[in-house]
Design a protein around this motif. Structure first.
Motif, PDB file in Angstrom:
ATOM      1  N   ILE A 142       0.852  -1.198   0.000  1.00 47.59           N
ATOM      2  CA  ILE A 142       0.000   0.000   0.000  1.00 47.59           C
ATOM      3  C   ILE A 142       0.884   1.244   0.000  1.00 47.59           C
ATOM      4  O   ILE A 142       0.612   2.214  -0.717  1.00 47.59           O
ATOM      5  CB  ILE A 142      -0.935   0.012   1.225  1.00 47.59           C
ATOM      6  CG1 ILE A 142      -2.036  -1.040   1.054  1.00 47.59           C
ATOM      7  CG2 ILE A 142      -1.563   1.395   1.420  1.00 47.59           C
ATOM      8  CD1 ILE A 142      -2.894  -1.216   2.293  1.00 47.59           C
ATOM      9  N   ALA A 143       1.941   1.225   0.808  1.00 51.32           N
ATOM     10  CA  ALA A 143       2.860   2.362   0.837  1.00 51.32           C
ATOM     11  C   ALA A 143       3.472   2.595  -0.543  1.00 51.32           C
ATOM     12  O   ALA A 143       3.568   3.743  -1.002  1.00 51.32           O
ATOM     13  CB  ALA A 143       3.955   2.124   1.878  1.00 51.32           C
ATOM     14  N   HIS A 144       3.875   1.509  -1.205  1.00 51.51           N
ATOM     15  CA  HIS A 144       4.391   1.648  -2.579  1.00 51.51           C
ATOM     16  C   HIS A 144       3.345   2.295  -3.477  1.00 51.51           C
ATOM     17  O   HIS A 144       3.640   3.213  -4.256  1.00 51.51           O
ATOM     18  CB  HIS A 144       4.756   0.279  -3.147  1.00 51.51           C
ATOM     19  CG  HIS A 144       6.154  -0.156  -2.858  1.00 51.51           C
ATOM     20  ND1 HIS A 144       7.254   0.655  -3.036  1.00 51.51           N
ATOM     21  CD2 HIS A 144       6.643  -1.361  -2.418  1.00 51.51           C
ATOM     22  CE1 HIS A 144       8.353   0.000  -2.712  1.00 51.51           C
ATOM     23  NE2 HIS A 144       8.014  -1.221  -2.323  1.00 51.51           N
ATOM     24  N   SER A 145       2.108   1.791  -3.401  1.00 53.12           N
ATOM     25  CA  SER A 145       1.053   2.292  -4.269  1.00 53.12           C
ATOM     26  C   SER A 145       0.809   3.779  -4.041  1.00 53.12           C
ATOM     27  O   SER A 145       0.740   4.570  -4.992  1.00 53.12           O
ATOM     28  CB  SER A 145      -0.243   1.504  -4.026  1.00 53.12           C
ATOM     29  OG  SER A 145      -1.279   1.946  -4.882  1.00 53.12           O
ATOM     30  N   LEU A 146       0.692   4.184  -2.784  1.00 56.48           N
ATOM     31  CA  LEU A 146       0.398   5.580  -2.464  1.00 56.48           C
ATOM     32  C   LEU A 146       1.552   6.506  -2.807  1.00 56.48           C
ATOM     33  O   LEU A 146       1.345   7.651  -3.238  1.00 56.48           O
ATOM     34  CB  LEU A 146       0.073   5.715  -0.974  1.00 56.48           C
ATOM     35  CG  LEU A 146      -1.212   5.034  -0.479  1.00 56.48           C
ATOM     36  CD1 LEU A 146      -1.318   5.166   1.040  1.00 56.48           C
ATOM     37  CD2 LEU A 146      -2.451   5.618  -1.152  1.00 56.48           C
ATOM     38  N   LEU A 147       2.769   6.017  -2.624  1.00 54.14           N
ATOM     39  CA  LEU A 147       3.943   6.870  -2.788  1.00 54.14           C
ATOM     40  C   LEU A 147       4.530   6.859  -4.198  1.00 54.14           C
ATOM     41  O   LEU A 147       5.003   7.889  -4.683  1.00 54.14           O
ATOM     42  CB  LEU A 147       5.032   6.441  -1.807  1.00 54.14           C
ATOM     43  CG  LEU A 147       4.833   6.816  -0.344  1.00 54.14           C
ATOM     44  CD1 LEU A 147       5.767   5.998   0.542  1.00 54.14           C
ATOM     45  CD2 LEU A 147       5.073   8.303  -0.140  1.00 54.14           C
ATOM     46  N   HIS A 148       4.493   5.691  -4.843  1.00 51.23           N
ATOM     47  CA  HIS A 148       5.337   5.516  -6.029  1.00 51.23           C
ATOM     48  C   HIS A 148       4.598   5.170  -7.316  1.00 51.23           C
ATOM     49  O   HIS A 148       5.218   5.166  -8.385  1.00 51.23           O
ATOM     50  CB  HIS A 148       6.378   4.422  -5.747  1.00 51.23           C
ATOM     51  CG  HIS A 148       7.095   4.612  -4.447  1.00 51.23           C
ATOM     52  ND1 HIS A 148       7.288   3.613  -3.526  1.00 51.23           N
ATOM     53  CD2 HIS A 148       7.665   5.728  -3.918  1.00 51.23           C
ATOM     54  CE1 HIS A 148       7.934   4.088  -2.474  1.00 51.23           C
ATOM     55  NE2 HIS A 148       8.177   5.353  -2.688  1.00 51.23           N
ATOM     56  N   PHE A 149       3.291   4.858  -7.216  1.00 47.06           N
ATOM     57  CA  PHE A 149       2.572   4.442  -8.423  1.00 47.06           C
ATOM     58  C   PHE A 149       1.269   5.195  -8.665  1.00 47.06           C
ATOM     59  O   PHE A 149       0.953   5.536  -9.787  1.00 47.06           O
ATOM     60  CB  PHE A 149       2.249   2.937  -8.368  1.00 47.06           C
ATOM     61  CG  PHE A 149       3.454   2.055  -8.400  1.00 47.06           C
ATOM     62  CD1 PHE A 149       4.201   1.903  -9.556  1.00 47.06           C
ATOM     63  CD2 PHE A 149       3.855   1.362  -7.278  1.00 47.06           C
ATOM     64  CE1 PHE A 149       5.316   1.091  -9.599  1.00 47.06           C
ATOM     65  CE2 PHE A 149       4.970   0.537  -7.294  1.00 47.06           C
ATOM     66  CZ  PHE A 149       5.693   0.408  -8.455  1.00 47.06           C
TER      67      PHE A 149
END
Length: 261
Positions: A142-149
């Protein structure tokens, strides 16, 4: 250390160089009190303090361990599939959080050795992850999704998320997962190893602490709101369920949000 190796029947190679680390140790406090003759004396109190001292340790490559068939244990780079009722319950809240944020979650087999992956509004969890591992992996992705994608995310395009190396992106995602799980008093033992694999150190963590704190609080607030709504929707819960969810809610209220480290 040399003594620990020796207990295993392992000896240091000639010319082995020590690696110096700080090891914790404890000591009873001492207070200065006057003796009967007026001189200063010492009395040990009940208070114990922890302090650190430099100690030498030795890499397995600098020993004859290989000759004895001793090999180093592989470090864990992800949480084990430890069963956890609390983790499973919070996992359901996090799934609801994903639905609220239009993030699709699937459960397909791994492409390689990954526990999960994120791409845009899509997160996949490897089909065989469960328990604590499943929750920590989902929060990490989720952190990847919110921050990087996810370009619709309020965090995407932030100064802390632009032109990142893969190491920096993994640091941010894992630090968020660590913070969220610790907020709910869930054990997180693998994070240091995982971050070490991506060459993270104290300076890089401090540099990213602002964005780590923002995203962690965003996810924690979302979980808290969903948990409270779920509690309102289930007035006929049995006493065991009430006690379990009540405990989680109390933990959420009592635990401070994220602390800058």
């Amino acid at each position: 250390g040399k003594g620990a190796w020796r207990k295993m029947g392992v000896y240091l190679n000639k010319g082995a160089k020590a690696i110096w680390i700080y090891a914790p140790t404890t000591k009873k406090d001492e207070e200065l009190k006057p003796n009967d003759d007026g001189s200063e004396g010492k009395e040990v109190t009940d208070r114990t303090r922890m302090y650190f001292r430099a100690v030498p340790v030795y890499d397995i490559a600098d020993t004859n361990a290989a000759e004895k068939g001793i090999t180093p244990q592989s470090p864990e780079w992800h949480d084990p599939n430890t069963p956890s009722e609390t983790a499973d319950r919070i996992y359901e809240y996090v799934l609801e959080f994903c639905r609220d944020k239009q993030i699709k979650v699937t459960h397909s087999d791994a492409k390689g050795g990954e526990m999960g992956w994120a791409s845009g509004d899509h997160i996949n969890l490897t089909s065989n992850v469960s328990g604590l591992n499943r929750l920590s992996t989902l929060v990490h992705e989720i952190a990847h999704s919110l921050l990087h994608f996810k370009d619709s995310s309020v965090f995407f395009g932030d100064e802390y998320t632009s032109k990142l190396t893969r190491e920096q992106a993994e640091l941010q995602a894992e630090a968020v997962a660590y913070t969220v799980l610790r907020n709910y008093d869930l054990p997180v033992k693998h994070s240091a190893t995982y971050l070490a694999l991506w060459r993270a150190d104290k300076d890089t963590v401090i540099k990213n602490q602002t964005i780590i704190s923002k995203v962690s609080n965003f996810i924690i607030d979302g979980i808290d709101e969903i948990a409270e709504e779920k509690q309102k929707e289930q007035p006929t819960m049995n006493e065991t369920q009430k006690e379990t969810i009540g405990s989680i809610i109390r933990d959420m209220a009592n635990e401070s949000k994220t602390r800058e480290r």
